[in-house]
Scaffold this motif. Structure first.
Motif, short mmCIF file in Angstrom:
data_model
loop_
_atom_site.label_atom_id
_atom_site.label_comp_id
_atom_site.label_asym_id
_atom_site.label_seq_id
_atom_site.Cartn_x
_atom_site.Cartn_y
_atom_site.Cartn_z
N THR A 147 18.49 -42.96 -25.28
CA THR A 147 17.65 -44.38 -25.08
C THR A 147 16.23 -44.57 -26.00
N GLN A 148 15.83 -43.11 -26.74
CA GLN A 148 14.61 -42.84 -28.07
C GLN A 148 14.49 -44.37 -28.56
N GLY A 149 13.30 -45.03 -28.62
CA GLY A 149 13.01 -45.88 -29.59
C GLY A 149 13.29 -46.92 -28.92
N THR A 150 13.81 -47.55 -27.72
CA THR A 150 14.25 -48.68 -27.29
C THR A 150 13.28 -49.05 -25.85
N LEU A 151 12.47 -49.64 -25.62
CA LEU A 151 11.62 -50.24 -24.69
C LEU A 151 12.11 -49.39 -23.14
N PHE A 152 13.71 -49.79 -22.84
CA PHE A 152 14.14 -49.04 -21.45
C PHE A 152 14.13 -47.32 -21.83
N PHE A 153 13.76 -46.87 -22.45
CA PHE A 153 13.28 -45.45 -22.90
C PHE A 153 12.14 -44.87 -21.75
N ASP A 154 11.01 -46.46 -22.22
CA ASP A 154 9.73 -46.34 -21.40
C ASP A 154 9.60 -46.21 -19.97
N VAL A 155 10.90 -46.99 -19.60
CA VAL A 155 11.44 -47.63 -17.92
C VAL A 155 11.64 -45.79 -17.62
N CYS A 156 12.57 -45.41 -17.83
CA CYS A 156 13.02 -43.30 -17.51
C CYS A 156 12.00 -43.03 -17.53
N ARG A 157 11.15 -43.25 -18.47
CA ARG A 157 10.31 -41.61 -18.44
C ARG A 157 9.46 -42.13 -16.76
N ILE A 158 8.88 -42.85 -17.42
CA ILE A 158 7.81 -43.71 -15.90
C ILE A 158 8.76 -43.32 -14.49
N LEU A 159 9.83 -43.30 -14.47
CA LEU A 159 11.04 -42.84 -13.96
C LEU A 159 11.27 -41.47 -13.32
N LYS A 160 11.30 -40.90 -13.78
CA LYS A 160 10.54 -39.50 -14.20
C LYS A 160 9.83 -38.70 -14.21
N GLU A 161 8.69 -39.37 -14.63
CA GLU A 161 7.57 -38.57 -14.18
C GLU A 161 7.44 -38.71 -12.87
N LYS A 162 6.72 -40.44 -12.22
CA LYS A 162 6.69 -40.72 -10.86
C LYS A 162 7.41 -40.76 -9.72
#
Length: 380
Positions: A147-162
């Motif tokens: 998903t790198q390079g897409t805005l969905f990636f940012d959803v994923c990284r926040i889910l993973k962190e929080k």
């Protein structure tokens, strides 16, 4: 918009000037943004300690349709993000908070803890080539590769962190078939890899507003927290009686919303041309006792998808306030921007009451899971 003239010392001016150049903002927009952030902080401090059922964050927030839905379900928004400056203005006018800008530049660890992540993320194609190469070499790929390079990636990284208890994602109906189904496959695999049990369904807003508007909703719950006890269904209760177009129309509308002779002739000729070719393209006159077509962000161009017939006159487009009602926004919702920007904003937004119904279902399921978990701990 009103003007305020301020004086600042040289050091602060240099800081503002440097920030405005770095972010490609005018000095005026830079100062306005700074004041908006300050007022947002003041409001958040006032709200600290107020009892709420749950907390949530509002990503790709637009003008806050999702926020209204989750506010009504008893939640407190602790963070929002939206990059469009005009949408930020509307959001601030209604919630007194300035959304943070580009989410791709925000560190996930800096986002406040929350119970539910809410996002209407844009649909983008994923690069399949690199993933296919790794698969052929027998190497596993994770969501970061896919998903790198897409805005969905940012959803994923926040889910993973929080690791919130749950999330709700909204997108266009065609997400399922986008890029021959590969986009949705990557989304499902990525959310599963992150440890979330997902449920999804295409829902039509016409049971809540007089508009045929199909959107896919993806809801997920944290398996690490709740295990295999998760049981979620989209059991919605439609409004009775079903809303119709005349319910959202103003009795008196300014002449500027009536189509010009030139535009009306063009739309009729365009529709005739496509009918002759066997296509269904053309303008749409909304039935007063029925539902309209889907309102889109391009509505500002000619209003062709949702026109209102007028006796003895050319049809007219909806006013921005009528567009707001068509999406289920309350009449108290402020519209501080131009008609053009308002049309774009409401066309990009969500059917608020539909999102509110799903929000309640998510909150009810979290309550049930938390209660069962507490009872299980007492037994142990």
């Amino acid at each position: 918009m009103r003007q305020v003239h301020i004086r600042v010392d040289d050091e602060l001016y240099n800081e503002l000037n440097s920030y405005s150049e770095k972010n490609e903002l005018s000095m005026q927009d830079c100062v306005r943004e700074a004041v908006a952030y300050y007022m947002s902080d003041v409001k958040k401090k006032k709200n600290t300690g107020k009892e709420k059922k749950f907390t949530f964050i509002d990503l790709f927030a637009g003008i806050g349709g999702m926020r209204i839905a989750f506010d009504r379900a008893g939640g407190q928004c602790v963070y929002s993000s939206e990059w469009n400056k005009y949408s930020q203005q509307t959001y601030f006018a209604n919630f007194g908070e300035q959304p943070e800008g580009d989410i791709t530049k925000v560190n996930a660890e800096d986002i406040p803890d929350h119970d539910i992540l809410v996002a209407g993320f844009p649909c983008q194609p994923f690069s399949i080539a690199g993933v296919s190469k790794k698969n052929s070499m027998g190497r596993a790929t994770g969501f970061e590769d896919k998903t790198q390079g897409t805005l969905f990636f940012d959803v994923c990284r926040i889910l993973k962190e929080k690791r919130p208890k749950a999330f709700m994602l909204e997108n266009v109906k065609n997400l399922c078939s986008h890029d021959k189904g590969r986009t949705f496959q990557v989304i499902r695999e990525s959310l599963d890899e992150l440890g979330y049990e997902i449920f999804y369904k295409v829902l039509d807003g016409q049971n809540y507003v007089p508009q045929h508007r199909e959107r896919i909703l993806i809801v997920g719950f944290d398996r690490e927290r709740y295990g295999d006890k998760i049981d979620f269904e989209f059991n919605l209760t439609p409004r009775v009686p079903k809303p119709v177009m005349r319910d959202i129309l103003d009795e008196e509308v300014a002449d500027k919303y009536t189509l010009s002779d030139k535009l009306w002739t063009y739309l009729q000729n365009y529709a005739a041309k496509h009918r002759a070719a066997g296509n269904g393209f053309g303008y749409g006159i909304a039935p007063l006792d029925g539902v309209s077509r889907t309102l889109s962000a391009r509505y500002y161009k000619d209003g062709s998808e949702v026109l209102i017939a007028q006796e003895g006159k050319n049809p007219r487009r909806l006013t921005p306030r009528e567009c707001a009602r068509l999406q289920g926004f309350p009449d108290t919702f402020k519209i501080p921007v131009s008609d053009t920007q308002a049309y774009k904003q409401f066309g990009n937004s969500v059917v608020v009451p539909l999102m509110g119904e799903v929000a309640k279902l998510i909150v009810d399921e979290i309550d049930r899971l938390d209660k069962e978990g507490a009872e299980w701990k007492q037994v142990i």
